[in-house]
Design an enzyme around this catalytic site. Structure first.
Site, short mmCIF file in Angstrom:
data_model
loop_
_atom_site.label_atom_id
_atom_site.label_comp_id
_atom_site.label_asym_id
_atom_site.label_seq_id
_atom_site.Cartn_x
_atom_site.Cartn_y
_atom_site.Cartn_z
N SER A 149 0.78 -1.25 0.18
CA SER A 149 0.15 -0.12 0.06
C SER A 149 0.93 1.18 0.03
CB SER A 149 -0.88 0.07 1.16
OG SER A 149 -1.39 1.25 1.53
N TYR A 162 -1.40 -0.84 10.13
CA TYR A 162 -1.58 -1.11 8.81
C TYR A 162 -0.35 -0.61 7.89
CZ TYR A 162 -3.72 -1.14 4.07
OH TYR A 162 -4.00 -1.43 2.70
N LYS A 166 2.32 -3.21 6.00
CA LYS A 166 2.31 -2.94 4.56
C LYS A 166 4.03 -2.66 4.20
CE LYS A 166 -1.72 -4.00 3.15
NZ LYS A 166 -1.87 -5.16 2.24
#
Length: 290
Positions: A149, A162, A166
């Site tokens: 991401s 997150y 990532k």
């Protein structure tokens, strides 16, 4: 959905077998459809049983669904074994399953939420790599692709845990790429921008099923002429999976309209420069034209 179109299939994955985790919706489903259209036999892995089974039924021969929790090693091992049992081999492992997971300020982050985020988003990728390599090494060939991401390469665009996982996917993939190339196995990362998908809709619209709301929200902040859709990302994944990328390994491929590489507005796009050509030196213009 606007902008969602596909070129005529060219059989770029003819005879290949692929596993796509998180394959029942969003980027995963878009990739499943494209892989299948390009000749691959595909195993759709997801926790969304109804959506996954419906997609397999829609595609028909050469597509099966397996309910899979990627955070559990036994489930991932069984998924890979199912692909080999059903289709005889495994050529492409697309580690795409993921969740937003823990959200909120760092000082209020709940450890149990962080643990689940790490388990699904990072351990799930590691397990996919492990069990794909188990099958691919004896074959002497294979491709492992994992979804990261923009949050993994720049700050301020995603939740904390997150973002961490990532970023970890990129480091893990690059390390695995260095190990596995001697066995004819390539490992790469795809970095999608904000995609019109259920995950995005849950964040920016009226809920996971409000894809029209997501498209409208993303349209207001688009970098190019339209919002990014799953088919756009799937095209990048297809390139990495195909023999067109035979010497491409250890790379991070952004499909984000330049969000991570050219995120800011260009001053040269300002109208005041439209009819000018020349240079500036010490606060003065030299050789202006127009």
């Amino acid at each position: 959905m606007s902008g969602e179109s596909a070129a005529a299939p060219r059989g770029r994955l003819e005879g290949k077998v692929a596993v796509v985790t998180g394959g029942a919706s969003g980027i995963g489903a878009g990739t499943v459809r494209l892989f299948h259209a390009e000749g691959a036999r595909v195993v759709i892995a997801d926790l969304q049983e109804e959506a996954g089974a419906a997609l397999a039924a829609e595609l028909g021969a050469g597509a099966i669904f397996r309910r899979t929790d990627v955070s559990e090693e036994e489930a991932v091992a069984s998924l890979v074994d199912a692909a080999v049992a059903e289709f005889g081999r495994l050529d492409v492992m697309f580690n795409n399953a993921g969740i937003i997971g823990a959200v909120g300020p760092i000082d209020r982050t709940r450890t149990e939420d962080a643990d689940l985020t790490i388990a699904v988003n990072l351990r799930g990728v590691l397990l996919g790599m492990k069990h794909a390599a188990r099958v691919m090494k004896p074959q002497g060939s294979g491709v492992i692709i994992s979804t990261s991401s923009p949050a993994g390469v720049m700050g301020g665009v995603g939740a904390h845990v997150y973002s961490a996982v990532k970023a970890g996917i990129i480091g893990l993939s690059n390390s695995v790429a260095a190990e596995l190339r001697q066995f004819g196995i390539r490992a790469n990362v795809i970095v999608p921008g904000a995609v019109v998908s259920q995950m995005t809709a849950d964040l920016v619209a009226g809920g996971a099923n409000d894809l029209s709301g997501a498209e409208e929200a993303l349209d207001r902040s688009r970098y190019m002429g339209r919002p990014l859709v799953p088919a756009d990302v799937a095209a990048g994944v297809l390139y990495l999976a195909s023999d067109d990328a035979a010497f491409v390994t250890g790379v991070v491929l952004p499909v984000d309209a330049g969000m991570t590489g050219a995120g800011g507005p260009s001053p040269m796009a300002d109208e005041k420069y439209a009819d000018q050509a020349g240079r500036r030196e010490a606060g003065r213009r030299v050789g202006d034209e127009g």
